[in-house]
Design a protein around this motif. Structure first.
Motif, PDB file in Angstrom:
ATOM      1  N   GLN A  50       0.837  -1.206   0.000  1.00 19.15           N
ATOM      2  CA  GLN A  50       0.000   0.000   0.000  1.00 19.15           C
ATOM      3  C   GLN A  50       0.870   1.253   0.000  1.00 19.15           C
ATOM      4  O   GLN A  50       0.524   2.271  -0.605  1.00 19.15           O
ATOM      5  CB  GLN A  50      -0.956   0.023   1.210  1.00 19.15           C
ATOM      6  CG  GLN A  50      -1.813  -1.223   1.356  1.00 19.15           C
ATOM      7  CD  GLN A  50      -2.443  -1.663   0.046  1.00 19.15           C
ATOM      8  OE1 GLN A  50      -2.863  -0.827  -0.778  1.00 19.15           O
ATOM      9  NE2 GLN A  50      -2.492  -2.961  -0.184  1.00 19.15           N
ATOM     10  N   ALA A  51       2.014   1.178   0.692  1.00 17.19           N
ATOM     11  CA  ALA A  51       2.899   2.349   0.759  1.00 17.19           C
ATOM     12  C   ALA A  51       3.460   2.678  -0.616  1.00 17.19           C
ATOM     13  O   ALA A  51       3.835   3.826  -0.893  1.00 17.19           O
ATOM     14  CB  ALA A  51       4.029   2.095   1.750  1.00 17.19           C
ATOM     15  N   ALA A  72       4.675   3.847  18.055  1.00 20.46           N
ATOM     16  CA  ALA A  72       4.976   3.153  16.798  1.00 20.46           C
ATOM     17  C   ALA A  72       5.721   4.059  15.832  1.00 20.46           C
ATOM     18  O   ALA A  72       5.552   5.273  15.840  1.00 20.46           O
ATOM     19  CB  ALA A  72       3.673   2.702  16.145  1.00 20.46           C
ATOM     20  N   LYS A  73       6.534   3.417  15.005  1.00 12.44           N
ATOM     21  CA  LYS A  73       7.127   4.137  13.869  1.00 12.44           C
ATOM     22  C   LYS A  73       6.874   3.286  12.635  1.00 12.44           C
ATOM     23  O   LYS A  73       7.127   2.079  12.650  1.00 12.44           O
ATOM     24  CB  LYS A  73       8.638   4.304  14.067  1.00 12.44           C
ATOM     25  CG  LYS A  73       9.000   5.229  15.195  1.00 12.44           C
ATOM     26  CD  LYS A  73      10.492   5.586  15.102  1.00 12.44           C
ATOM     27  CE  LYS A  73      10.917   6.482  16.237  1.00 12.44           C
ATOM     28  NZ  LYS A  73      11.798   5.807  17.193  1.00 12.44           N
ATOM     29  N   TRP A  74       6.375   3.923  11.596  1.00  9.43           N
ATOM     30  CA  TRP A  74       6.081   3.196  10.358  1.00  9.43           C
ATOM     31  C   TRP A  74       6.946   3.705   9.211  1.00  9.43           C
ATOM     32  O   TRP A  74       7.199   4.891   9.096  1.00  9.43           O
ATOM     33  CB  TRP A  74       4.597   3.360   9.984  1.00  9.43           C
ATOM     34  CG  TRP A  74       3.700   2.443  10.764  1.00  9.43           C
ATOM     35  CD1 TRP A  74       3.148   2.686  11.990  1.00  9.43           C
ATOM     36  CD2 TRP A  74       3.266   1.127  10.369  1.00  9.43           C
ATOM     37  NE1 TRP A  74       2.393   1.605  12.383  1.00  9.43           N
ATOM     38  CE2 TRP A  74       2.441   0.638  11.401  1.00  9.43           C
ATOM     39  CE3 TRP A  74       3.489   0.318   9.247  1.00  9.43           C
ATOM     40  CZ2 TRP A  74       1.833  -0.621  11.350  1.00  9.43           C
ATOM     41  CZ3 TRP A  74       2.881  -0.927   9.194  1.00  9.43           C
ATOM     42  CH2 TRP A  74       2.068  -1.391  10.238  1.00  9.43           C
ATOM     43  N   ALA A  82       4.064  15.121   2.059  1.00  9.28           N
ATOM     44  CA  ALA A  82       2.633  14.861   1.856  1.00  9.28           C
ATOM     45  C   ALA A  82       2.081  15.736   0.722  1.00  9.28           C
ATOM     46  O   ALA A  82       1.278  15.274  -0.093  1.00  9.28           O
ATOM     47  CB  ALA A  82       1.868  15.105   3.145  1.00  9.28           C
ATOM     48  N   ALA A  83       2.496  16.993   0.673  1.00  6.54           N
ATOM     49  CA  ALA A  83       1.957  17.893  -0.358  1.00  6.54           C
ATOM     50  C   ALA A  83       2.428  17.454  -1.745  1.00  6.54           C
ATOM     51  O   ALA A  83       1.662  17.489  -2.715  1.00  6.54           O
ATOM     52  CB  ALA A  83       2.381  19.330  -0.078  1.00  6.54           C
ATOM     53  N   TRP A  84       3.669  17.028  -1.838  1.00  7.26           N
ATOM     54  CA  TRP A  84       4.170  16.523  -3.124  1.00  7.26           C
ATOM     55  C   TRP A  84       3.286  15.370  -3.604  1.00  7.26           C
ATOM     56  O   TRP A  84       2.894  15.287  -4.761  1.00  7.26           O
ATOM     57  CB  TRP A  84       5.636  16.071  -2.983  1.00  7.26           C
ATOM     58  CG  TRP A  84       6.109  15.289  -4.175  1.00  7.26           C
ATOM     59  CD1 TRP A  84       5.975  13.946  -4.381  1.00  7.26           C
ATOM     60  CD2 TRP A  84       6.724  15.818  -5.352  1.00  7.26           C
ATOM     61  NE1 TRP A  84       6.476  13.591  -5.610  1.00  7.26           N
ATOM     62  CE2 TRP A  84       6.948  14.719  -6.230  1.00  7.26           C
ATOM     63  CE3 TRP A  84       7.129  17.099  -5.743  1.00  7.26           C
ATOM     64  CZ2 TRP A  84       7.546  14.879  -7.477  1.00  7.26           C
ATOM     65  CZ3 TRP A  84       7.732  17.256  -6.986  1.00  7.26           C
ATOM     66  CH2 TRP A  84       7.926  16.156  -7.845  1.00  7.26           C
ATOM     67  N   ILE A 282      -4.570  15.044  19.052  1.00 10.07           N
ATOM     68  CA  ILE A 282      -4.176  13.792  18.400  1.00 10.07           C
ATOM     69  C   ILE A 282      -3.072  14.103  17.387  1.00 10.07           C
ATOM     70  O   ILE A 282      -3.267  14.946  16.499  1.00 10.07           O
ATOM     71  CB  ILE A 282      -5.377  13.173  17.653  1.00 10.07           C
ATOM     72  CG1 ILE A 282      -6.591  13.024  18.570  1.00 10.07           C
ATOM     73  CG2 ILE A 282      -4.984  11.852  16.980  1.00 10.07           C
ATOM     74  CD1 ILE A 282      -6.439  12.071  19.712  1.00 10.07           C
ATOM     75  N   LEU A 283      -1.939  13.409  17.539  1.00  3.76           N
ATOM     76  CA  LEU A 283      -0.824  13.672  16.622  1.00  3.76           C
ATOM     77  C   LEU A 283      -0.766  12.610  15.523  1.00  3.76           C
ATOM     78  O   LEU A 283      -0.657  11.416  15.815  1.00  3.76           O
ATOM     79  CB  LEU A 283       0.505  13.677  17.385  1.00  3.76           C
ATOM     80  CG  LEU A 283       1.736  13.792  16.469  1.00  3.76           C
ATOM     81  CD1 LEU A 283       1.826  15.172  15.822  1.00  3.76           C
ATOM     82  CD2 LEU A 283       3.023  13.494  17.225  1.00  3.76           C
ATOM     83  N   HIS A 284      -0.825  13.078  14.281  1.00  5.19           N
ATOM     84  CA  HIS A 284      -0.596  12.191  13.150  1.00  5.19           C
ATOM     85  C   HIS A 284       0.706  12.577  12.456  1.00  5.19           C
ATOM     86  O   HIS A 284       1.004  13.763  12.311  1.00  5.19           O
ATOM     87  CB  HIS A 284      -1.767  12.251  12.162  1.00  5.19           C
ATOM     88  CG  HIS A 284      -2.955  11.478  12.646  1.00  5.19           C
ATOM     89  ND1 HIS A 284      -2.924  10.107  12.802  1.00  5.19           N
ATOM     90  CD2 HIS A 284      -4.192  11.874  13.040  1.00  5.19           C
ATOM     91  CE1 HIS A 284      -4.095   9.690  13.262  1.00  5.19           C
ATOM     92  NE2 HIS A 284      -4.882  10.739  13.424  1.00  5.19           N
ATOM     93  N   THR A 285       1.433  11.548  12.034  1.00  8.14           N
ATOM     94  CA  THR A 285       2.691  11.825  11.342  1.00  8.14           C
ATOM     95  C   THR A 285       2.500  11.554   9.845  1.00  8.14           C
ATOM     96  O   THR A 285       1.391  11.258   9.404  1.00  8.14           O
ATOM     97  CB  THR A 285       3.842  11.008  11.958  1.00  8.14           C
ATOM     98  OG1 THR A 285       3.514   9.615  11.890  1.00  8.14           O
ATOM     99  CG2 THR A 285       4.074  11.399  13.408  1.00  8.14           C
ATOM    100  N   THR A 286       3.553  11.668   9.064  1.00  8.21           N
ATOM    101  CA  THR A 286       3.355  11.809   7.627  1.00  8.21           C
ATOM    102  C   THR A 286       3.168  10.501   6.851  1.00  8.21           C
ATOM    103  O   THR A 286       2.123  10.277   6.243  1.00  8.21           O
ATOM    104  CB  THR A 286       4.549  12.598   7.023  1.00  8.21           C
ATOM    105  OG1 THR A 286       4.752  13.771   7.813  1.00  8.21           O
ATOM    106  CG2 THR A 286       4.267  13.008   5.595  1.00  8.21           C
ATOM    107  N   GLY A 287       4.181   9.635   6.860  1.00 11.32           N
ATOM    108  CA  GLY A 287       4.175   8.485   5.956  1.00 11.32           C
ATOM    109  C   GLY A 287       3.027   7.528   6.210  1.00 11.32           C
ATOM    110  O   GLY A 287       2.204   7.257   5.330  1.00 11.32           O
TER     111      GLY A 287
END
Ligand code: PRX
Length: 666
Positions: A50-51, A72-74, A82-84, A282-287
């Motif tokens: 999916q990535a 967690a780290k993904w 993200a914008a790209w 709530i913190l969301h990260t990028t990838g």
């Protein structure tokens, strides 16, 4: 489970209807049944696949780092912007002329189409402007906007710079805005003079001015406020702080070279209600987040990029607007509709007119809206050609079977699958849902966890319940779009979501659920002091603190009572201070209205109680905990349940006798 939930369980057991996917839909579906097996065999491999939907500047060297749970780290080591992914790459791939947003303003004939090329130019200009305002990678930017293109542009410009945004719903009060700005230490706010709602301009800038004053009193400076001119309302202007968007952004270069950030770089903070008065960031990260949004938006909504016109009706101030109004559809290069106003302006067929006009094929909305349309009558959508619709989605609360059937038949012409999607601000993307090309869906059930996600219903001890039983909803394995922590509060993050089933390492969602005889999941609502009003979360404690901050209120208890349209409605029980009334005087209606207004001012219109009852006492246990269950019985006009744990068992009689109430029908 409470008595009330077991009643619901019994009712649900009678639902026999099933809706198979149409044959042709199933044949061409993006996700087929084998996705379940594939994900089960190799979950991380499935997520890696999916990535690969996204462009990575540097590929990850490890899919998941779960060495220090619950942190967690993904896609560890991966670098991404993200914008790209949401904008530039589509232009590079030759889709620059494709419409990203058909934007529709509330005033009729107020429309704007933005192609992916337009979006790239606008986002680059806005990013350059933010740099000029001093925004650097890592700085937080608050966004308090109506539903206009600049809102998505502002979010993407922040993402482009790696400056986490915090979008605050435009319906929230200046206090709510101030608290959020302060909590995440935002130095810049992007806003507008106002937006159009219910046929009139509705101001935003005055709340921003007030919020800036409030945080300044607490020693926090908002350096710059960037203001879009939308309604041309008169605004107060602070020359040192305020900047017009058209003055600063319009003259910027359309070139902005973006930097790629670590996969775990923060993308945004979004506040949501918890069980205490203090909202959780709530913190969301990028990838991982972007992978979760892109995959689910493609798979659950079966997006065919070239032909679909997709419309998520949620305001961008909520997580649905983030994941399925902005990041998911744009990451997939979709064409979306964005609408500024209310569904009844200038007439009750506005949504259906928009669907017809743009040939909407996929519609994603909330049960509360569906129930409102049901009330308005079938003749309204019947005036419009809705034959292009091929998939309908629902989110925010359980969709009751009547509403599901109405939605499918009246809006979907009895041919469209309906996906009832369960997820949360915390989960970032959809977790439980039918697959539209696979599942024989049952009206009222979100069915089962999607491929890649492992959800279960467990007992108090964390054991999986057998089919036919109820318990707590948990997520058993980490997933890419999961929240990483609560902004600035790792302890509260651990305590809220991970302590309940610490031994098992499960994420506790806060919802009750049941597995039916086939093992399909039926959501039963929150098991904590969180209400769900129109699909939005409100904390009972937060509203109680707002009420007791009024000088005439001594004590308050708030419950969510069943409501035909909004799912739950806010019902408050208040004890007035002695000085508030003369001896023997009944609480006048004007006082009740004053209290309702007070809550609106403190939190926002969405939290305004439907009903306030003035009572002489509140039911409490011996340890002083308010027994909201009993108040809920009163609010829902039920016979009051078991009172044996009350410290004073006569209290419920007193409440019954001394109750004066006001109900708002407005
Ligand atoms: O109680 C569940 C309910 O909404 C809560 C999450 O609220 P929020 O973070 O504001 O996000 C709403 C939009 C994703 C959940 O804990 N909820 C959400 N979707 C459903 C639902 N309840 C039942 N069925 C759903 N489809």
């Amino acid at each position: 489970m409470s008595d009330e939930s077991s009643g619901t369980l019994a009712n649900l057991a009678h639902e026999e209807r099933r809706f198979e996917p149409p044959k042709e839909f199933a044949e061409h579906a993006n996700l087929k049944a084998d996705a379940y097996d594939e994900a089960e065999k190799d979950r991380l491999g499935f997520w890696e696949k999916q990535a690969d939907r996204l462009d990575w500047d540097t590929r990850w060297d490890r899919v998941l780092d779960w060495d220090d749970p619950p942190f967690a780290k993904w896609f560890v080591g991966g670098r991404i912007n993200a914008a790209w992914n949401c904008v530039d790459r589509h232009v590079e791939n030759g889709a620059g002329d494709k419409v990203a947003f058909h934007w529709v303003g509330e005033p009729e004939d107020d429309k704007r189409d933005l192609t992916y090329s337009d979006l790239k130019d606008e986002v680059s200009k806005a990013a350059n402007a933010l740099v000029e305002l001093g925004v650097q990678t890592g700085d937080r930017v608050a966004i308090y906007m109506p539903m206009i293109p600049e809102t998505a542009i502002a979010m993407l410009a922040c993402a482009r710079l790696g400056a986490p945004h915090t979008v605050v719903f435009g319906g929230f009060s200046s206090d709510a805005l101030a608290n959020r700005v302060e909590d995440c230490d935002a130095k810049v706010i992007i806003t507008a003079d106002g937006g159009y709602r219910r046929g009139a301009p509705s101001a935003l800038k005055p709340s921003v001015d007030e919020a800036c004053d409030k945080v300044a009193e607490r020693g926090h400076e908002v350096r710059k406020v960037l203001v879009v001119r939308r309604t041309s309302q008169e605004v107060e202007w602070n020359d040192d702080r305020d900047v017009w968007w058209h003055d600063l952004v319009d003259s910027q270069s359309t070139e902005h070279e973006c930097e790629f950030f670590d996969s775990e770089h923060p993308l945004y903070v979004l506040y949501t209600s918890g069980t205490t008065g203090k909202p959780k960031g709530i913190l969301h990260t990028t990838g991982g987040y972007l992978v979760g949004c892109a995959y689910t938006h493609w798979g659950i909504f079966d997006l065919k990029r070239e032909t679909d016109v997709y419309w998520c009706t949620a305001d961008v101030g909520w997580v649905t607007g983030h994941s399925y109004g902005v990041y998911g559809p744009l990451a997939n290069g979709a064409t979306s509709v964005m609408y500024e106003g209310t569904p009844d302006t200038p007439h009750k067929g506005r949504w259906w007119e928009i669907c017809e006009q743009y040939g909407v094929t996929i519609l994603y909305t909330a049960p509360t809206a569906i129930r409102t349309f049901m009330k308005w009558g079938d003749d309204i959508p019947a005036k419009h050609d809705l034959s292009k619709l091929r998939l309908l989605g629902s989110v925010g609360e359980s969709i009751n079977p009547e509403a599901y059937i109405w939605y499918r038949k009246t809006i979907g012409g009895d041919r469209t699958p309906v996906v009832d999607t369960w997820w949360q601000t915390e989960t970032g993307s959809i977790m439980i849902s039918p697959l539209p090309g696979v599942t024989a869906a049952k009206p009222g059930s979100a069915m089962k966890s999607i491929p890649g996600v492992v959800v279960d219903v467990v007992t108090d001890e964390g054991e999986s319940v057998p089919n036919g039983s109820g318990g707590f909803l948990v997520v058993k394995e980490p997933w890419p779009a999961m929240l990483r922590t609560l902004w600035g509060d790792d302890e509260r993050f651990k305590e809220t979501y991970w302590s309940r089933f610490e031994k098992q390492g499960f994420y506790f969602a806060g919802d009750g659920a049941k597995k039916d005889d086939d093992g399909d999941i039926w959501l039963l609502g929150r098991v904590d002091d969180v209400m769900n009003v129109s699909g939005h979360r409100l904390s009972t404690t937060e509203i109680e603190s707002a009420l007791v901050s009024h000088p005439k209120v001594a004590e308050a208890a708030v419950v969510g009572a069943a409501d035909e349209t909004t799912g739950q409605a806010v019902c408050a029980f208040v004890i007035l201070r002695e000085s508030a009334l003369e001896e023997g005087e009944e609480a006048p209606d004007s006082l009740i209205q004053e209290l309702r207004q007070h809550v609106q001012k403190e939190i926002g219109a969405i939290a305004k109680p439907r009903q306030i009852m003035v009572v002489p006492e509140l039911p409490k246990t011996r340890s002083g905990k308010i027994m909201r269950r009993l108040l809920k019985d009163v609010a829902e006009n039920r016979e009051v349940g078991d009172v044996t744990t009350l410290a004073d068992s006569t209290v419920m009689d007193l409440i019954g006798k001394g109750m004066s109430s006001s109900k708002d029908d407005a």
